[in-house]
Scaffold this active site. Structure first.
Site, PDB file in Angstrom:
ATOM      1  N   TYR A   8      90.540  58.652  83.060  1.00 26.28           N
ATOM      2  CA  TYR A   8      91.376  59.370  83.757  1.00 26.28           C
ATOM      3  C   TYR A   8      90.871  59.371  85.130  1.00 26.28           C
ATOM      4  O   TYR A   8      89.713  59.324  85.305  1.00 26.28           O
ATOM      5  CB  TYR A   8      91.881  60.727  83.201  1.00 26.28           C
ATOM      6  CG  TYR A   8      92.455  60.746  81.946  1.00 26.28           C
ATOM      7  CD1 TYR A   8      93.160  59.498  81.544  1.00 26.28           C
ATOM      8  CD2 TYR A   8      92.544  61.738  81.222  1.00 26.28           C
ATOM      9  CE1 TYR A   8      93.864  59.704  80.218  1.00 26.28           C
ATOM     10  CE2 TYR A   8      92.840  61.912  80.093  1.00 26.28           C
ATOM     11  CZ  TYR A   8      93.732  60.850  79.321  1.00 26.28           C
ATOM     12  OH  TYR A   8      94.292  60.961  78.439  1.00 26.28           O
ATOM     13  N   TYR A  27      81.631  57.766  85.759  1.00 26.92           N
ATOM     14  CA  TYR A  27      82.528  56.553  86.211  1.00 26.92           C
ATOM     15  C   TYR A  27      83.927  56.528  85.784  1.00 26.92           C
ATOM     16  O   TYR A  27      84.685  55.854  86.276  1.00 26.92           O
ATOM     17  CB  TYR A  27      81.655  55.338  86.000  1.00 26.92           C
ATOM     18  CG  TYR A  27      81.533  55.132  84.385  1.00 26.92           C
ATOM     19  CD1 TYR A  27      82.625  54.187  84.040  1.00 26.92           C
ATOM     20  CD2 TYR A  27      80.851  55.613  83.353  1.00 26.92           C
ATOM     21  CE1 TYR A  27      82.881  53.763  82.610  1.00 26.92           C
ATOM     22  CE2 TYR A  27      81.102  55.304  82.054  1.00 26.92           C
ATOM     23  CZ  TYR A  27      81.903  54.216  81.648  1.00 26.92           C
ATOM     24  OH  TYR A  27      81.867  53.936  80.620  1.00 26.92           O
ATOM     25  N   LYS A  28      84.017  57.257  84.573  1.00 32.53           N
ATOM     26  CA  LYS A  28      85.294  57.233  83.893  1.00 32.53           C
ATOM     27  C   LYS A  28      86.526  57.791  84.651  1.00 32.53           C
ATOM     28  O   LYS A  28      87.787  57.616  84.460  1.00 32.53           O
ATOM     29  CB  LYS A  28      85.118  57.642  82.549  1.00 32.53           C
ATOM     30  CG  LYS A  28      84.269  56.967  81.576  1.00 32.53           C
ATOM     31  CD  LYS A  28      84.344  57.588  80.419  1.00 32.53           C
ATOM     32  CE  LYS A  28      83.486  57.040  79.369  1.00 32.53           C
ATOM     33  NZ  LYS A  28      83.288  57.663  77.889  1.00 32.53           N
ATOM     34  N   TYR A  29      86.050  58.859  85.673  1.00 33.06           N
ATOM     35  CA  TYR A  29      87.196  59.545  86.252  1.00 33.06           C
ATOM     36  C   TYR A  29      87.191  59.241  87.709  1.00 33.06           C
ATOM     37  O   TYR A  29      87.903  59.976  88.584  1.00 33.06           O
ATOM     38  CB  TYR A  29      86.590  61.235  86.397  1.00 33.06           C
ATOM     39  CG  TYR A  29      86.513  61.657  84.766  1.00 33.06           C
ATOM     40  CD1 TYR A  29      84.974  61.686  84.327  1.00 33.06           C
ATOM     41  CD2 TYR A  29      87.545  61.602  84.034  1.00 33.06           C
ATOM     42  CE1 TYR A  29      85.119  62.304  83.090  1.00 33.06           C
ATOM     43  CE2 TYR A  29      87.392  62.264  82.721  1.00 33.06           C
ATOM     44  CZ  TYR A  29      85.975  62.392  82.163  1.00 33.06           C
ATOM     45  OH  TYR A  29      86.054  62.844  80.892  1.00 33.06           O
TER      46      TYR A  29
END
Length: 609
Positions: A8, A27-29
């Site tokens: 997200y 890094y996912k956000y």
């Protein structure tokens, strides 16, 4: 509960990236999304389907073009690449990989790329693909290795890395164990670096068996509601686009807050399930270079002309005829009502929540397990108890530091699965904004005649005949569609934009066919016999008996006694100018002009004796 917090991004993270700030989140956000299309270019992909259906290659190019155009409209900062494998010719950095053709590097989509993909569509596109790409030996491991290098060459921060393989061959290497092992190894390396590998398998005459090879290549579903590996291949363009869209679509949290339950706190994410689609704001361009113009604001002293720093400026407000001067920090502190978050106040029965309490679109609340461990367990227990007891939670909601708090009703929603055990409704709470006392007003509704029972029954029959299954996605905004079609035609140098169909217009022909005689029966019940809604209401003046012009109104002569009474009382001004003129002509009163005051003066002079 299924985790919704994979890959997200929030709007705050994107703004921080644009300002050049280093995001503290994982890094996912933060960062940009990336998507690589890895397309099989073997001869099997160019075989035409039955009954004139397009080839698998043509459907793939149509799908790639659709994603390109949608990315340009919705998220032009994302990166997209197009790579072919199983080609005769090779084109990649340093030509390190044989039979791999990098058609587009990882970069933002644009009009030029859309035009190049258009060149590979249709029969002409198949000929151009045969000349440019060709069909040769296949090594999926080499292609995956090449895609890995594409990701490693990107210096930007990437939040979501996805690779989609389009093929109609379930055993691409023909049983070669070494090539199969290389492909599995490179796929595992990609998965370790955070790349999600999806298989979009297409129709094959003998049937596509995913268990032969590709089940070891694909990434497992990211969460319970993720659309995982599909057993049935895509045979139609609509199914292919729907599957690609479902895998590429990401759920992004608007914000992440803490939900305070007495002395304990849990982390939740705030999501927008439906957003109004609007036209993008206009971008100012330089007249000579056609580059975007960036504006900067500078403040100068009116007396000296010196540049003012932010610390030199203050805010003021006149209150009680006195100017109150405030520092910027004081103004920011005044705007702060409370820290962002949700605070539980209590519970109310569901029947206390009325339909008119929905004053704006609702939000969706879902736990964030990675922020505070145990949030999913607490929210699941709260959801279960609220559903069992038929109550909703009343909370104080503060979205940001500088926004006033609002009261919201957290309405529970249980998880729903379809026949294939795929989640169609996620578990969570709908945050419905409750109105304040000032928001509820008493309206003076106009009074109309009450319909009779026969009229109501007849209208019920009409409504029953016109009912249909409503789907919001079936009605597109024609203004937005026309706007983007015009932009697309301008960017791609098309002679005219692609025509659109306005689904919001009523289908009068089909409606009349369904209703039949009911419409006329309803009119007979409601309207009088001589009622004509299409007729003109204005009545024309009848012509004179001689057939000439319309008959003029007869002149009304003013008696002398009445005229003298007006003169004595001084009320001549109440008479109109035509009446005064006729009175002057009737009694032979000389006038110096035709204005009202001149006529009054002449009559007053004549009859004042």
């Amino acid at each position: 509960m299924a985790e919704w917090n994979k890959y997200y991004r929030t709007e705050d993270d994107e703004e921080a990236e644009e300002d050049g700030e280093e995001a503290k989140a994982d890094y996912k956000y933060s960062g940009r999304d990336s998507l690589v299309f890895l397309v099989d270019a073997s001869k099997e992909m160019f075989i035409k389907g039955e009954d004139g259906e397009p080839t698998n290659f043509d459907m793939t190019m149509e799908c790639v073009r659709s994603v390109y155009t949608s990315k340009i409209i919705s998220s032009d900062r994302d990166l997209v690449a197009l790579v072919f494998y199983g080609t005769e010719h090779s084109k990649n950095p340093k030509d390190s990989f044989k039979h791999v053709y990098v058609f587009h590097d990882l970069d933002s989509p644009g009009a030029k790329r859309v035009q190049e993909v258009d060149g590979l569509r249709g029969e002409k596109g198949a000929k151009q693909a045969a000349e440019t790409l060709g069909s040769g030996d296949t090594s999926l491991g080499q292609a995956l290795w090449c895609c890995s290098n594409l990701y490693s060459d990107i210096k930007l921060r990437l939040s979501h890395k996805r690779l989609m393989i389009f093929t109609c061959r379930d055993c691409p290497h023909g049983g070669d164990a070494d090539l199969d092992k290389l492909a599995r190894t490179k796929a595992a390396d990609l998965r370790e670096t955070g790349v999600v590998i999806d298989l979009i398998h297409l129709n094959k005459a003998e049937g596509f068996d995913v268990s032969l090879f590709f089940c070891d290549i694909m990434s497992p579903p990211e969460d319970d509601n993720e659309l995982g590996l599909q057993v049935e291949p895509c045979g139609k363009l609509e199914d292919l686009q729907k599957r690609v869209r479902a895998k590429d679509l990401k759920k992004r949290a608007q914000s992440r807050l803490n939900l305070t339950l007495g002395a304990s706190k849990v982390a939740v994410g705030v999501y927008i399930l439906a957003r109004t689609a609007t036209k993008p704001p206009a971008v100012r361009l330089h007249r000579d270079t056609n580059e975007p113009v960036r504006t900067k604001t500078r403040l100068y002293d009116n007396n000296t002309g010196n540049l003012l720093l932010p610390s030199d400026t203050k805010r003021s407000q006149v209150y009680g005829k006195r100017q109150i001067v405030l520092e910027k920090e004081e103004v920011d502190e005044l705007k702060k009502f409370d820290d962002p978050g949700l605070v539980l106040i209590g519970f109310k029965p569901m029947e206390r929540l009325k339909l008119h309490h929905h004053i704006r679109p609702a939000l969706f609340i879902y736990p964030e397990e990675e922020q505070i461990t145990g949030s999913s367990c607490v929210i699941a227990a709260l959801l279960r108890r609220c559903s069992e007891r038929g109550v909703f939670a009343v909370c104080k909601y503060t979205a940001r530091r500088n926004t006033p708090p609002r009261f919201v009703a957290l309405v529970p929603q249980k998880e729903e699965l379809d026949s294939n055990r795929i989640q169609i409704m996620p578990p969570g709470f709908h945050a419905i904004f409750l109105p304040f006392a000032d928001d509820i007003r008493t309206l003076d509704t106009p009074q109309f005649p009450t319909a009779s029972r026969s009229q109501v029954d007849k209208m019920k029959e009409i409504v029953h005949k016109l009912r249909f299954k409503y789907r919001s996605e079936a009605f597109e905004n024609p203004a937005l569609q026309q706007h983007y079609r015009n932009l697309e035609a301008l960017a791609l140098d098309l002679l005219e934009p692609e025509p659109i169909e306005d689904f919001t217009k009523p289908k009068t022909g089909e409606m009349e066919k369904r209703l039949g005689p009911l419409l006329q029966e309803f009119k007979d019940l409601v309207y009088p016999a001589d009622y004509n809604p299409e007729g003109k209401t204005a009545v024309k003046r009848k012509p004179a008996d001689g057939g000439g012009a319309a008959e003029k109104k007869p002149k009304v002569e003013l008696p002398e006694a009445e005229l003298r009474a007006h003169v004595q009382k001084g009320t001549l001004a109440k008479l109109t100018v035509p009446v005064l003129k006729d009175a002057c002509k009737q009694f032979g009163v000389p006038t110096t002009g035709t204005k009202k005051q001149e006529l009054i003066d002449a009559l007053t002079k004549q009859f004042s004796h």
